[in-house]
Motif scaffolding. Sequence first.
Motif, PDB file in Angstrom:
ATOM      1  N   ASP A   1       1.176   8.829  -6.386  1.00 58.41           N
ATOM      2  CA  ASP A   1       1.515  10.315  -6.246  1.00 58.41           C
ATOM      3  C   ASP A   1       2.727  10.732  -7.249  1.00 58.41           C
ATOM      4  O   ASP A   1       2.556  11.960  -7.884  1.00 58.41           O
ATOM      5  CB  ASP A   1       2.110  10.596  -4.966  1.00 58.41           C
TER       6      ASP A   1
ATOM      7  N   ASP B   1       2.347   1.964  -3.292  1.00 54.87           N
ATOM      8  CA  ASP B   1       1.601   1.864  -4.211  1.00 54.87           C
ATOM      9  C   ASP B   1       1.065   3.451  -4.254  1.00 54.87           C
ATOM     10  O   ASP B   1       1.087   4.322  -5.217  1.00 54.87           O
ATOM     11  CB  ASP B   1       0.535   1.057  -4.211  1.00 54.87           C
ATOM     12  N   THR B   2       1.318   4.021  -2.921  1.00 53.05           N
ATOM     13  CA  THR B   2       0.769   5.442  -2.918  1.00 53.05           C
ATOM     14  C   THR B   2       1.675   6.288  -3.616  1.00 53.05           C
ATOM     15  O   THR B   2       1.271   7.401  -4.205  1.00 53.05           O
ATOM     16  CB  THR B   2       0.307   5.790  -1.408  1.00 53.05           C
ATOM     17  N   GLU B   3       2.980   6.010  -3.037  1.00 49.26           N
ATOM     18  CA  GLU B   3       4.241   6.787  -3.648  1.00 49.26           C
ATOM     19  C   GLU B   3       4.207   6.727  -5.268  1.00 49.26           C
ATOM     20  O   GLU B   3       4.413   7.848  -5.850  1.00 49.26           O
ATOM     21  CB  GLU B   3       5.382   6.288  -3.033  1.00 49.26           C
TER      22      GLU B   3
ATOM     23  N   ARG C   1      -4.856   3.689 -13.846  1.00 54.20           N
ATOM     24  CA  ARG C   1      -4.082   3.194 -12.510  1.00 54.20           C
ATOM     25  C   ARG C   1      -3.202   1.910 -12.757  1.00 54.20           C
ATOM     26  O   ARG C   1      -2.124   1.556 -12.460  1.00 54.20           O
ATOM     27  CB  ARG C   1      -4.798   3.387 -11.415  1.00 54.20           C
TER      28      ARG C   1
ATOM     29  N   GLY D   1       0.686  -1.087  -0.154  1.00 55.40           N
ATOM     30  CA  GLY D   1      -0.171  -0.042  -0.145  1.00 55.40           C
ATOM     31  C   GLY D   1       0.763   1.336  -0.013  1.00 55.40           C
ATOM     32  O   GLY D   1       0.505   2.050  -0.820  1.00 55.40           O
ATOM     33  N   ARG D   2       1.812   1.332   0.742  1.00 55.42           N
ATOM     34  CA  ARG D   2       2.492   2.801   1.018  1.00 55.42           C
ATOM     35  C   ARG D   2       3.252   2.948  -0.106  1.00 55.42           C
ATOM     36  O   ARG D   2       3.523   4.147  -0.818  1.00 55.42           O
ATOM     37  CB  ARG D   2       3.441   2.794   2.410  1.00 55.42           C
TER      38      ARG D   2
END
Length: 317
Positions: free
Chosen positions: A283, A278-280, A299, A275-276
């Motif tokens: 972004d 994937d967020t980066e 995405r 998750g973390r």
Amino acid sequence: MAGRTAAILIDAGYVWKQVAKAVGRQHRREVPLIGYGVPLIEALVEEAEGDELRVLRTYWYDGAPDRVPNVQQRAVGRVNRVKLRVGSMSNGRQKGVDRLIQRDILALSQNKAVTDLVVLTGDQDMEEELDAAGQHGLVVHLWGIADRDQRDQISSRLLRVVDDWKVLPAHWASTFVPETDTDNDPSSDVPLTSDSQVDHFRSTLLSTSSNHDHAAPSDDALGSAWGDDQLISVGRAAHDALVEQYGPAWESVRGEIASTTFRTRGGETVRSIPGRYDTELMDTADAIVGDHLTENAHRVLVRNGFWRRFDEADSPA
């Protein structure tokens, strides 16, 4: 000194400023640190171990807008036995970082978690806390970094309350700066920041797309104008941007991604980015595109591009 344990407290603002001066610059933002300081942290740990200190933990104090760490700072915080402490930033200057350092000095002193403190800072406001640490029985070492003219910017007030001090030479500090930033080449005045990386990848993609049948998207409609092939390229570029931003820490990040890649959904094995990260990734992709990629299909294409680039690193050249 056998059997002694230490904590290293690093004021990133002081260190970055002194490293910049060690290569003839005046401001920290003019000079990138290789791996955002991870190799420098490792070298400081080695320096302490050379003094027969077993380093229990290293603290890295830095500033960030709204106290939200960026990708590079989070990479520092993921290094084993490194604690990231983040203050705020105002007009390019750290705010509140001194209080974070003071708090940790007092906590380490009162808890007697270590026998020694190694502190890298030029802030004379640490005088009272460092003096208190000594009174609690800790051995306090003050380290500085010399600039090109061999000035270390260590406060004389701090020297009065510590047990010993050392100055790391400018040539030591310069090894943590890319070679292109250690000379007087005007082109090196541009810092290697995530913004410049994004601009580079974005312009590269736009120029590449203009050589294909489909037209390059305009700045007014970037989010909706990218085709499938372009979005896959965005994912590949976002992968490369993250690799650059993480620096040496990427290898551990890569290992974590690779080890948590597969999961079963309805009997089918699929790849899933933690998750973390994937967020980066998203972004960074949004920054490259210049818009928010809200559609799931877009995405998915970005993630496909990321995985293609990720797999290429495992393939023989």
